[in-house]
Design a protein around this motif. Structure first.
Motif, short mmCIF file in Angstrom:
data_model
loop_
_atom_site.label_atom_id
_atom_site.label_comp_id
_atom_site.label_asym_id
_atom_site.label_seq_id
_atom_site.Cartn_x
_atom_site.Cartn_y
_atom_site.Cartn_z
N UNK A 148 0.91 -1.03 -0.08
CA UNK A 148 0.03 0.24 -0.17
C UNK A 148 0.60 1.42 0.10
N UNK A 149 0.70 2.22 -0.84
CA UNK A 149 0.94 3.75 -0.53
C UNK A 149 0.26 4.82 -0.28
N UNK A 150 -0.69 3.98 0.81
CA UNK A 150 -1.69 5.21 1.38
C UNK A 150 -0.89 6.08 2.46
N UNK A 151 -0.95 7.20 2.64
CA UNK A 151 -0.70 8.15 3.85
C UNK A 151 -0.69 7.12 4.88
N UNK A 152 0.38 6.71 6.29
CA UNK A 152 -0.14 6.42 7.12
C UNK A 152 1.15 6.93 8.44
N UNK A 153 0.09 7.07 9.40
CA UNK A 153 -0.07 7.66 10.53
C UNK A 153 0.36 6.21 11.81
N UNK A 154 0.85 6.64 13.14
CA UNK A 154 0.41 5.75 14.75
C UNK A 154 -0.44 7.11 14.84
N UNK A 155 -1.30 7.03 16.03
CA UNK A 155 -1.89 7.76 16.36
C UNK A 155 -2.70 6.95 17.77
N UNK A 156 -1.19 6.31 17.64
CA UNK A 156 -1.29 5.22 19.13
C UNK A 156 -1.16 6.54 20.29
N UNK A 157 -0.46 6.84 20.59
CA UNK A 157 -0.21 7.71 21.89
C UNK A 157 -1.34 8.64 22.09
#
Length: 257
Positions: A148-157
């Protein structure tokens, strides 16, 4: 992502299928019944348009634009995830830290695998991004493994802030708009609401056997064996396609690599 697998989860081409079929009728009878159904389809379309109109009239709630995320270049913010556009749609991807690829959420894999062409959203000043609910370094390996090349972020915190009042750990689809440097949430949905990302179910619903799942209202004898509707041989279907194409070297995405 191109599906390079061959007929996963279905009978071989040309195989005899014991499932029953609808009654065979002449063209005029078929068209008359289809025309009757078409009236209901048009009513549903008009109702969906009316619901969308009501959605556009909902109030909004401000969200801290500086809520921290982690992206490909390290720490960033919710505002930066807009990529300069006016609107943002964020899919909150379920995540199980430390588990293998085969143990990650099959439903989120199913949905995200279908988001490929973003230019149409961009033409309406909308950014789409995945906000994974797990750590960035671990989860982005799964994104890369899937191709996949969709923008990917972690919102974990930041989940307590971003998903306030909601079930953290469940998939969500959330819409935002910005006014300069201020960010507002305008809509959210979960569970079957995230089918907005999904063209596969929509196409299945047009076919004679539908989704082939036990909950559907189908005639007696219709195939409904797909209990694990997003898995084949124990793995998420889209992921199984990657393995079938010879990319098993990237299977382990947890901390045990």
């Amino acid at each position: 992502m191109n599906d390079e697998s061959t007929n996963l989860g279905g009978p071989a081409a040309g195989a005899t299928n014991a499932s029953p079929l609808p009654a065979a009728v002449d063209r005029a009878t078929f068209q008359a019944e289809l025309d009757e159904l078409r009236g209901r389809e048009k009513a549903l379309t008009r109702e969906a348009d009316a619901i969308a109109a009501a959605r556009r009239r909902l109030p909004m709630v401000e969200v801290d634009a500086d809520v921290p995320l982690v992206g490909p270049h390290g720490p960033t913010t919710l505002l930066e995830a807009f990529e300069g556009r006016r609107q943002l749609i964020a899919y909150y991807y379920m995540w199980y830290p430390g588990r293998s690829a085969a143990d990650q959420c099959e439903g989120c894999t199913w949905d995200t695998a279908q988001i490929a062409e973003l230019s149409y959203l961009h033409s309406r000043d909308i950014t789409f991004a995945v906000f994974c609910q797990g750590p960035y370094d671990e989860s982005v390996r799964y994104r890369d493994f899937m191709g996949w090349d969709v923008p990917w972020y972690s919102a974990h915190e930041s989940l307590d802030t971003l998903l306030v009042g909601r079930h953290i750990g469940l998939m969500h689809l959330v819409c935002y708009v910005r006014d300069g440097d201020r960010v507002f949430e305008t809509y959210w949905t979960t569970r079957r609401g995230v089918e907005a990302m999904d063209y596969s179910f929509a196409l299945m619903d047009l076919t004679v056997y539908g989704r082939q799942e036990p909950w559907e209202d189908s005639p007696p004898g219709w195939p409904q064996e797909h209990v694990d509707f997003t898995r084949t041989n124990g793995r998420p279907i889209a992921q199984w396609s990657r393995l079938d194409a010879g990319r098993s070297d990237d299977l382990t995405i947890g901390t045990t690599r």
